[in-house]
Structures are given as structure tokens and as C-alpha cells.
Design a protein around this motif. Structure first.
Motif, PDB file in Angstrom:
ATOM      1  N   SER A 103       2.813 -38.957  38.097  1.00  0.00           N
ATOM      2  CA  SER A 103       3.902 -38.122  37.567  1.00  0.00           C
ATOM      3  C   SER A 103       4.361 -37.086  38.591  1.00  0.00           C
ATOM      4  CB  SER A 103       3.433 -37.401  36.299  1.00  0.00           C
ATOM      5  OG  SER A 103       2.539 -36.348  36.626  1.00  0.00           O
ATOM      6  N   GLY A 104       3.566 -36.919  39.673  1.00  0.00           N
ATOM      7  CA  GLY A 104       3.858 -35.899  40.673  1.00  0.00           C
ATOM      8  C   GLY A 104       2.925 -34.711  40.592  1.00  0.00           C
ATOM      9  N   ILE A 105       2.091 -34.669  39.566  1.00  0.00           N
ATOM     10  CA  ILE A 105       1.101 -33.598  39.425  1.00  0.00           C
ATOM     11  C   ILE A 105      -0.098 -33.930  40.297  1.00  0.00           C
ATOM     12  CG2 ILE A 105      -0.489 -32.448  37.835  1.00  0.00           C
ATOM     13  CD1 ILE A 105       1.555 -32.956  35.603  1.00  0.00           C
ATOM     14  N   ALA A 106      -0.471 -33.021  41.202  1.00  0.00           N
ATOM     15  CA  ALA A 106      -1.617 -33.250  42.081  1.00  0.00           C
ATOM     16  C   ALA A 106      -2.897 -33.116  41.262  1.00  0.00           C
ATOM     17  CB  ALA A 106      -1.622 -32.244  43.225  1.00  0.00           C
ATOM     18  N   VAL A 107      -3.736 -34.160  41.301  1.00  0.00           N
ATOM     19  CA  VAL A 107      -4.963 -34.192  40.520  1.00  0.00           C
ATOM     20  C   VAL A 107      -6.163 -33.927  41.428  1.00  0.00           C
ATOM     21  CG1 VAL A 107      -6.481 -35.614  39.082  1.00  0.00           C
ATOM     22  CG2 VAL A 107      -3.986 -35.788  38.829  1.00  0.00           C
ATOM     23  N   PHE A 108      -6.957 -32.928  41.052  1.00  0.00           N
ATOM     24  CA  PHE A 108      -8.199 -32.608  41.755  1.00  0.00           C
ATOM     25  C   PHE A 108      -9.343 -32.953  40.813  1.00  0.00           C
ATOM     26  CE2 PHE A 108      -4.898 -30.202  43.741  1.00  0.00           C
ATOM     27  CZ  PHE A 108      -5.161 -30.381  45.094  1.00  0.00           C
ATOM     28  N   SER A 109     -10.127 -33.944  41.212  1.00  0.00           N
ATOM     29  CA  SER A 109     -11.049 -34.584  40.290  1.00  0.00           C
ATOM     30  C   SER A 109     -12.497 -34.216  40.540  1.00  0.00           C
ATOM     31  CB  SER A 109     -10.896 -36.112  40.395  1.00  0.00           C
ATOM     32  OG  SER A 109     -11.873 -36.757  39.597  1.00  0.00           O
ATOM     33  N   ASN A 110     -13.227 -34.022  39.434  1.00  0.00           N
ATOM     34  CA  ASN A 110     -14.668 -33.852  39.472  1.00  0.00           C
ATOM     35  C   ASN A 110     -15.390 -35.165  39.184  1.00  0.00           C
ATOM     36  OD1 ASN A 110     -17.096 -32.014  39.486  1.00  0.00           O
ATOM     37  ND2 ASN A 110     -17.277 -32.821  37.416  1.00  0.00           N
ATOM     38  N   ALA A 111     -14.641 -36.210  38.850  1.00  0.00           N
ATOM     39  CA  ALA A 111     -15.239 -37.505  38.501  1.00  0.00           C
ATOM     40  C   ALA A 111     -15.575 -38.299  39.756  1.00  0.00           C
ATOM     41  CB  ALA A 111     -14.291 -38.295  37.612  1.00  0.00           C
ATOM     42  N   SER A 112     -16.450 -39.295  39.595  1.00  0.00           N
ATOM     43  CA  SER A 112     -16.887 -40.113  40.733  1.00  0.00           C
ATOM     44  C   SER A 112     -16.016 -41.341  40.954  1.00  0.00           C
ATOM     45  CB  SER A 112     -18.340 -40.555  40.521  1.00  0.00           C
ATOM     46  OG  SER A 112     -18.451 -41.372  39.353  1.00  0.00           O
ATOM     47  N   SER A 113     -15.025 -41.581  40.090  1.00  0.00           N
ATOM     48  CA  SER A 113     -14.306 -42.861  40.078  1.00  0.00           C
ATOM     49  C   SER A 113     -13.678 -43.233  41.412  1.00  0.00           C
ATOM     50  CB  SER A 113     -13.217 -42.818  39.003  1.00  0.00           C
ATOM     51  OG  SER A 113     -13.750 -42.444  37.757  1.00  0.00           O
ATOM     52  N   TYR A 114     -13.115 -42.262  42.142  1.00  0.00           N
ATOM     53  CA  TYR A 114     -12.345 -42.570  43.348  1.00  0.00           C
ATOM     54  C   TYR A 114     -12.923 -41.949  44.616  1.00  0.00           C
ATOM     55  CZ  TYR A 114      -9.006 -44.424  40.058  1.00  0.00           C
ATOM     56  OH  TYR A 114      -8.424 -45.171  39.065  1.00  0.00           O
ATOM     57  N   ARG A 115     -14.170 -41.488  44.565  1.00  0.00           N
ATOM     58  CA  ARG A 115     -14.746 -40.801  45.720  1.00  0.00           C
ATOM     59  C   ARG A 115     -14.934 -41.699  46.941  1.00  0.00           C
ATOM     60  NH1 ARG A 115     -19.433 -37.708  42.375  1.00  0.00           N
ATOM     61  NH2 ARG A 115     -18.146 -36.118  41.372  1.00  0.00           N
ATOM     62  N   GLN A 116     -15.012 -42.999  46.737  1.00  0.00           N
ATOM     63  CA  GLN A 116     -15.196 -43.906  47.865  1.00  0.00           C
ATOM     64  C   GLN A 116     -13.931 -44.698  48.195  1.00  0.00           C
ATOM     65  OE1 GLN A 116     -17.895 -43.898  49.801  1.00  0.00           O
ATOM     66  NE2 GLN A 116     -18.734 -42.283  48.500  1.00  0.00           N
ATOM     67  N   ASP A 117     -12.808 -44.353  47.578  1.00  0.00           N
ATOM     68  CA  ASP A 117     -11.580 -45.104  47.795  1.00  0.00           C
ATOM     69  C   ASP A 117     -10.866 -44.654  49.065  1.00  0.00           C
ATOM     70  OD1 ASP A 117     -12.215 -46.092  45.253  1.00  0.00           O
ATOM     71  OD2 ASP A 117     -10.094 -46.314  44.734  1.00  0.00           O
ATOM     72  N   GLU A 118     -10.468 -45.623  49.861  1.00  0.00           N
ATOM     73  CA  GLU A 118      -9.691 -45.353  51.067  1.00  0.00           C
ATOM     74  C   GLU A 118      -8.397 -44.643  50.682  1.00  0.00           C
ATOM     75  OE1 GLU A 118      -9.199 -45.926  55.283  1.00  0.00           O
ATOM     76  OE2 GLU A 118     -10.793 -46.829  54.096  1.00  0.00           O
ATOM     77  N   GLY A 119      -8.084 -43.567  51.368  1.00  0.00           N
ATOM     78  CA  GLY A 119      -6.852 -42.836  51.109  1.00  0.00           C
ATOM     79  C   GLY A 119      -6.973 -41.739  50.078  1.00  0.00           C
ATOM     80  N   VAL A 120      -8.125 -41.652  49.394  1.00  0.00           N
ATOM     81  CA  VAL A 120      -8.372 -40.552  48.469  1.00  0.00           C
ATOM     82  C   VAL A 120      -9.323 -39.579  49.161  1.00  0.00           C
ATOM     83  CG1 VAL A 120      -9.302 -39.844  46.231  1.00  0.00           C
ATOM     84  CG2 VAL A 120      -8.045 -41.997  46.438  1.00  0.00           C
ATOM     85  N   PRO A 121      -8.873 -38.383  49.507  1.00  0.00           N
ATOM     86  CA  PRO A 121      -9.747 -37.447  50.221  1.00  0.00           C
ATOM     87  C   PRO A 121     -10.960 -37.051  49.389  1.00  0.00           C
ATOM     88  CG  PRO A 121      -7.446 -36.738  50.307  1.00  0.00           C
ATOM     89  CD  PRO A 121      -7.520 -37.841  49.311  1.00  0.00           C
ATOM     90  N   LEU A 122     -12.126 -37.069  50.020  1.00  0.00           N
ATOM     91  CA  LEU A 122     -13.365 -36.547  49.449  1.00  0.00           C
ATOM     92  C   LEU A 122     -13.756 -35.374  50.330  1.00  0.00           C
ATOM     93  CD1 LEU A 122     -15.777 -36.903  47.436  1.00  0.00           C
ATOM     94  CD2 LEU A 122     -16.866 -38.274  49.219  1.00  0.00           C
ATOM     95  N   VAL A 123     -13.670 -34.162  49.795  1.00  0.00           N
ATOM     96  CA  VAL A 123     -13.644 -32.988  50.675  1.00  0.00           C
ATOM     97  C   VAL A 123     -14.601 -31.892  50.199  1.00  0.00           C
ATOM     98  CG1 VAL A 123     -12.170 -31.150  51.600  1.00  0.00           C
ATOM     99  CG2 VAL A 123     -11.247 -33.458  51.306  1.00  0.00           C
ATOM    100  N   ILE A 124     -15.303 -31.321  51.179  1.00  0.00           N
ATOM    101  CA  ILE A 124     -16.008 -30.050  51.014  1.00  0.00           C
ATOM    102  C   ILE A 124     -15.320 -29.077  51.963  1.00  0.00           C
ATOM    103  CG2 ILE A 124     -18.186 -28.820  51.288  1.00  0.00           C
ATOM    104  CD1 ILE A 124     -19.600 -31.519  50.791  1.00  0.00           C
TER     105      ILE A 124
END
Length: 357
Positions: A103-124
Motif C-alpha cells: 500500500s506504500g506503508i513502510a513495514v518494520f517487522s518483529n516477525a521472523s517470516s522475511y528475515r532471510q529473504d533477499e532484498g529484505v533488510p535485516l538490520v541492527i
């Protein structure tokens, strides 16, 4: 400056309520909407049982929307909401988060679903902030914070790895009940039987995220246990390095890295990311802000409390082997605080459509 309008995906869980708590007086983000289970649609947020030990902030008459309703994110985007903080269980996040992000809303996730997906930043933020610039690489804005267990392991090991080359490590964790949600806390209440049980899948997730963030390919052994404590993840770490290391080397390395990452502009950033008491006390050291430990914390007032990692009992076992303990607040730094800190980083990098004003 104007605060960005936000929504929390989740109404009643511990992490969802930690997110609500942190956003009540946040200087950069304004909590404007809540989306929860379909059966809660139309209920008001103040009718949901408050499960945190601190007082519930006065949110006003926020009405809960259906997080699964495909029209809701579009309506909220049109109403000016630009950021979503997801506290959804992974089985729901896997479908819901992309729907909201499209929808254009930036989602910041606490879930594990996409943590290993290419192109989804996993950041500390203190370790790999540059990775956040990839947000949107998959066609919609989605970024992930890490597993709560990872923080007390990777935060001390990162500067040591960068200076001395981490060859291998082993970890034993003692993880709080709140990591399993409020139902686990409720289930254990009044139960006098001692608890120390394995946490299925936790070690695998933690190791995979460690490897991805540091692009590391050494040997790891992780054992994760649930213990009888409401909050706080305690880890015991033994690490072997490629190069010789002394106790003075360790202290100098950790303190230099700590200084480089101190006094960040972000509201949720601890004054210093690491704290070094002489001995670790799991009760007294739960709410560290990088300077001090609070006896009567209020995370709605002090966004830094509970955001520091405690490191103690550092030993050199031989010329290349080090042992230490570390500790962190799992629902604050390891979950809600880490997710909000990640969004603050994106805001400061002007990745959320905000200007420099």
C-alpha cells in the motif's frame, strides 16, 4: 518537526503493547491506528487487557481495525499513515506484512517470516545500518529486526570479530517467559515446578541471522533454554578467534566500539550500546539505558531504558579463546524497542519520505 503517522499491527500481545507504549510520546512517530485480529475489529484499544507491568498510557479512543482487511492499509495510507510496526505472529505476518507494504506503508517487522529473504533488510543499527538502504528492493518497503536472542550474542562479538577474526563460538541461553508470549507467563503463574526446557527452532533462527548480518561462515553451536523469569535473555558465550587476544585487548576493543556508537541522535538509541557491570544481576540490570540501570523504569517516558546490552564476567581462557556473559531486555531491545529503533534509523536516513526539516 512533524511526527510521522504510524499504525501498530497487533493489539493485545506483549510486543504489540510494548510498541504502543513506546509510541505514546515518541518525538518522531505518532500512533494513529491499531490493526488486530479480525474478531477484535471495532473494539477500542482501552478495552483490551493491559499486560505490561507499567501503567497503560492514555491512548484515547483508538478503534481496532482488521489487520487482514486488504482495504484497511489503503485507507490508512490515504489518511496519511506512512509507517507500520508489526508485532504479528509469523504465521500471520507472512501474508499480512507484504499486503500492508504494497500500500506504500513502510513495514518494520518483529516477525521472523522475511528475515532471510533477499532484498529484505535485516538490520541492527549499531552493526549494519547501511543494509537498510535496500528497503524497497523487493518492490515494497519491508525491513526486519532480528531475533531477540541474537542481540546479547552478536553485539559484543561484532567488534571482537572485526578486530580479531571470529573462528567459532558456542552459546547457551536462558530466555525469559515473555519470549513465548503472555500465555506462557499466565500458564506458569503459580507453577512451582522448575522450568528449563528447549525452545524449538530458536537456535537455528539465531545462527542464521548471525551469519547473515556479519556475512560469517565459521562454526557455531547454540543451545536455547526457557527459564522461570518473566523478562530478560541471559547468554553464556565462549568464542575462539583467529588471532591472539588478551584481556586488555578485549576491553580496549569493546570500549572503543562502544564510544563510536554512543550518543546517537535516535530517540531509542541507548546512551552507549554496551554496559559493563562487574557482575551480572538479572534483576538489577534489566533496564539499562547505556549510563545507568533504572529501579522504576517507564519505557513510555524514557525510550532508552532497556535498550543497552549488559556484558560481564569476561575471561581469556587461552591465547585465542574468550568467555563472557551478556544480558538484554527481550521485549524492549530484543523486540519492540529494536523495531522502533530500526524505523528511527530509516527516518534519519530519509527513507520514509520525510524531508530534512
Amino acid at each position: 518537526m512533524d511526527r510521522l503517522k504510524t499504525v501498530v499491527l497487533g493489539a493485545s500481545g506483549l510486543v504489540a503493547q510494548r510498541l504502543q507504549q513506546r509510541l505514546h510520546r515518541h518525538p518522531w512517530f505518532e500512533l494513529c491506528a491499531i490493526a488486530g485480529k479480525s474478531e477484535r475489529q471495532g473494539e477500542t484499544l482501552d478495552s483490551i487487557l493491559w499486560r505490561l507491568p507499567e501503567e497503560r498510557p492514555p491512548f484515547g479512543p483508538l478503534q481496532i481495525g482488521d489487520v487482514h482487511d486488504a482495504d484497511l492499509p489503503k485507507k490508512l495510507y490515504e489518511a496519511g499513515i506512512r509507517v507500520a510496526f508489526s508485532a504479528l505472529p509469523s504465521e500471520h505476518a507472512v501474508e499480512v506484512e507484504p499486503m500492508w507494504a504494497r500500500s506504500g506503508i513502510a513495514v518494520f517487522s518483529n516477525a521472523s517470516s522475511y528475515r532471510q529473504d533477499e532484498g529484505v533488510p535485516l538490520v541492527i543499527p549499531e552493526i549494519n545500518p547501511h543494509s537498510l538502504s535496500q528497503i524497497g528492493a523487493i518492490g515494497y518497503p519491508l525491513a526486519c529486526a532480528t531475533n531477540c536472542t541474537l542481540l546479547p550474542i552478536i553485539m559484543p562479538l561484532t567488534p571482537l570479530h572485526r578486530s580479531f577474526g571470529l573462528r567459532s563460538f558456542s552459546v547457551r541461553t536462558e530466555q525469559a517467559l515473555s519470549g513465548g508470549g503472555y500465555r506462557l507467563i499466565d500458564h506458569r503463574e503459580g507453577n512451582s515446578e522448575p522450568l528449563e526446557e528447549d525452545i524449538p527452532g530458536e537456535a537455528i533462527k539465531t545462527e542464521a541471522e548471525f551469519r547473515r548480518i556479519l556475512d560469517w561462515n565459521g562454526t557455531a553451536e547454540i543451545v536455547c533454554k526457557r527459564v522461570e523469569r518473566n523478562d530478560g535473555h541471559h547468554v553464556s558465550v565462549k568464542a575462539e578467534f583467529e588471532n591472539d587476544i588478551t584481556l586488555d585487548d578485549i576491553h580496549q576493543c569493546l570500549h572503543q566500539w562502544n564510544a563510536l556508537n554512543a550518543n546517537k541522535e535516535h530517540p531509542s538509541a541507548p546512551h552507549s550500546p554496551l554496559m559493563f557491570p562487574s557482575d551480572l544481576d538479572v534483576k538489577a540490570h534489566l533496564f539499562g539505558d547505556g549510563i545507568a540501570f533504572e529501579d522504576e523504569p517507564n519505557p513510555a517516558r524514557n525510550l532508552k531504558t532497556g535498550m543497552a546490552i549488559v556484558v560481564a564476567s569476561i575471561e581469556v581462557l587461552d591465547s585465542r579463546t574468550v568467555a563472557f556473559e551478556a544480558y538484554s531486555h527481550n521485549t524492549i531491545r530484543g523486540a519492540a524497542g529494536g523495531v522502533v529503533y530500526l524505523a528511527e534509523l530509516a527516518y534519519s536516513m530519509h527513507l520514509l519520505g520525510n524531508d530534512s526539516s
